[in-house]
Design an enzyme around this catalytic site. Structure first.
Site, PDB file in Angstrom:
ATOM      1  N   LYS A  34      43.778  52.349  44.660  1.00 18.96           N
ATOM      2  CA  LYS A  34      44.265  52.738  45.984  1.00 18.96           C
ATOM      3  C   LYS A  34      45.166  53.958  45.861  1.00 18.96           C
ATOM      4  O   LYS A  34      45.939  54.089  44.910  1.00 18.96           O
ATOM      5  CB  LYS A  34      45.030  51.567  46.607  1.00 18.96           C
ATOM      6  N   SER A  87      45.546  47.526  54.755  1.00 23.25           N
ATOM      7  CA  SER A  87      45.457  48.966  54.548  1.00 23.25           C
ATOM      8  C   SER A  87      44.633  49.361  53.328  1.00 23.25           C
ATOM      9  O   SER A  87      44.325  50.535  53.131  1.00 23.25           O
ATOM     10  CB  SER A  87      46.872  49.539  54.389  1.00 23.25           C
ATOM     11  N   SER A 124      47.477  43.333  53.103  1.00 22.60           N
ATOM     12  CA  SER A 124      46.618  44.503  52.902  1.00 22.60           C
ATOM     13  C   SER A 124      45.659  44.418  51.728  1.00 22.60           C
ATOM     14  O   SER A 124      44.825  45.306  51.558  1.00 22.60           O
ATOM     15  CB  SER A 124      47.480  45.765  52.759  1.00 22.60           C
TER      16      SER A 124
END
EC number: 6.3.5.7
Length: 489
Positions: free
Chosen positions: A78, A153, A177
């Site tokens: 990420k 997210s 997330s």
């Protein structure tokens, strides 16, 4: 061996160790998959194709190393985690020129274990969002239906794993997330106990809530990655100095769920839960019962208050963490400002998106003189009550089980104009972050109406990821596989 990207991480790792597959072959197969799928899902912000191939060739030349558990395995990360020499933007324009010179602790651990980082995944800006539509660069699409969101997210990480672009990805979980996008994309996501994995190198959103964890296609794969990234790091004062269990051994030691007490909180099964999610999750509970588990009722009475408490605490911490991005020392600077105040205002207004600005303003407000006691202190008190709820529940059960998301993946753009409705999508995940406890999301089926993945989450005691993984592994093996994502067939 063809279609390597369809293998589990455990399978490709073993094939690499036996030299049935070269590391370069694994990388090239994933890059080919990225070339095919990326135009349809937009899961990546930065691709390290040439560097990854060079690293794979170097590994092949040296030969397999049994001491490195991820030797030659292609993974993604990420974009909230710093990667030396590769841009790290946290999905924000204000950091679009930032190229760190150091690795985050979790990234460093991946490299030391022999993993090859293919690229950086798209995300909601500064991890503020539930759909990956808040990225400053592009929205990510769900591999099961490219007209729908992947969750957020960490939606880019979930989409990459589900699409077969990599064998694992690192996500972050501040309020769900990791678990929520894993659920919406049909993969496995583990949110560790707060302090289990060092946050060094993580671009912070909510410092008392953020945790880094693995996103994979199987529970076994999550256990392998978790064993790599967990551990003490003196550079993070909140990182626990305690031994790391052998998670793989924990999986091997459990073959059924006999003696396991699974708590079911009524608060997770009430108003707002879609019928198709409820049906799939109850079927998973029935499967757990058939495997020998005992299902017991538990109460988490402060769950309804978790949304308000979370957004007060998280926004307050975000307003402090993001204050540094002012165009002076950190962050992209506005062009030709008239004076210092104009530099501040324009750099932040141009560099930060609407949702980030909304949360900064909320956080600044609740921390301001005259409002601290009315909002932040009360939220902190609710947070303590939530932790007490979990402690009381775990007095009568070993794990807690419930849906991850009240609905399956929704259409792109459906909730962007209604922030409150978007916040409600995290109603079942937020309380765990406030309590600092671990949670595992695993796919349990496809929705009867939408045909989209449904996930269930197992919640555990502090630092008891081993139980979550072993129970989740047994349960997941008893459930029918989802198959390949329909949106990419």
């Amino acid at each position: 061996m063809s279609a390597l990207h369809t293998l589990s991480l455990a399978a490709i790792r073993d094939a690499l160790a036996r030299r049935e597959v070269r590391a370069e072959d694994a990388v090239l197969d994933c890059l080919a998959r990225i070339e095919t799928t990326e135009p349809r899902i937009d899961a990546l912000l930065h691709l390290r194709a040439e560097a990854a191939i060079e690293e794979a060739r170097a590994l092949d030349a040296a030969g397999p190393d049994a001491s490195r558990p991820l030797w030659g395995v292609p993974v993604t990360v990420k974009d909230a985690l710093t990667t030396a020499g590769t841009p790290t933007t946290a999905g924000s324009r204000i950091l679009e020129d930032f190229v760190p010179f150091y690795d985050a602790f979790a990234v460093q651990r991946l490299r030391e274990a022999g993993a090859i980082i293919l690229g950086k995944n798209n995300m909601d800006e500064f991890a503020m969002g539930s759909s990956t539509e808040n990225s400053a660069y592009k929205p990510t699409r769900n591999p099961w239906d490219t007209a729908r969101v992947p969750g957020g997210s960490s939606g880019g990480s979930a989409a990459s794993v589900a699409a077969g672009q990599c064998f694992a990805s690192l996500g972050t979980d501040t309020g769900g997330s990791i678990r929520q996008p894993a659920s919406l994309c049909g993969c496995v996501g583990l949110k560790p106990t707060y302090g289990r994995v060092s946050r060094f190198g993580l671009i912070a959103y909510g410092s008392s809530l953020d945790q880094i964890g693995p996103m994979t296609r199987t529970v076994e794969d999550a256990a392998i990655v978790m064993g790599v990234i967990a551990g003490h790091d003196k550079r993070d004062s909140t990182c626990a100095d305690r031994p790391v269990e052998d998670f793989a051994a924990a999986l091997a030691s459990r073959h059924d769920l006999a003696g396991v007490r699974i708590g079911v909180p009524a608060e997770f099964w009430g108003e707002g839960l879609s019928p198709e999610v409820a049906t799939s999750c109850r079927a998973a509970l029935d499967a757990a019962r058939d495997l020998g588990a005992t299902i017991v009722d538990v109460a988490l009475p402060h769950t309804p208050q978790s949304i308000a408490a979370y957004y007060i605490v998280a926004s307050a911490e975000a307003s402090s963490n993001l204050a540094r991005y002012d165009g002076v020392r950190y962050g992209k600077r506005a062009h030709a400002p008239e004076d210092l105040m104009d530099l501040y205002v324009r750099s932040r207004s141009e560099g930060l998106g609407d949702e980030v600005q909304r949360r900064i303003m909320l956080g600044t407000y609740v921390l301001s003189s005259g409002y601290y006691d009315a909002y932040y202190r009360k939220a902190a008190q609710v947070r303590r009550r939530i932790l007490e709820d979990y402690r009381n529940a775990f007095a009568t059960c070993d794990v807690i089980c419930g849906p991850v998301s009240p609905v399956t993946a929704w259409p792109l753009g459906a909730l962007t104009a209604d922030p409150l409705q978007m916040y409600l999508m995290d109603v079942f995940t937020l309380s765990l972050n406030l309590a600092g406890l671990p949670g595992l999301s695993l796919p349990v089926g496809l929705g009867t109406e939408s045909g989209m993945p449904v996930g269930i989450q197992l919640l555990g005691r502090s630092f008891d990821e081993a139980t979550l993984l072993s129970v989740g592994n047994v349960l997941s093996r008893a459930l029918p596989p989802l198959g390949s994502p329909a949106g990419l067939r």
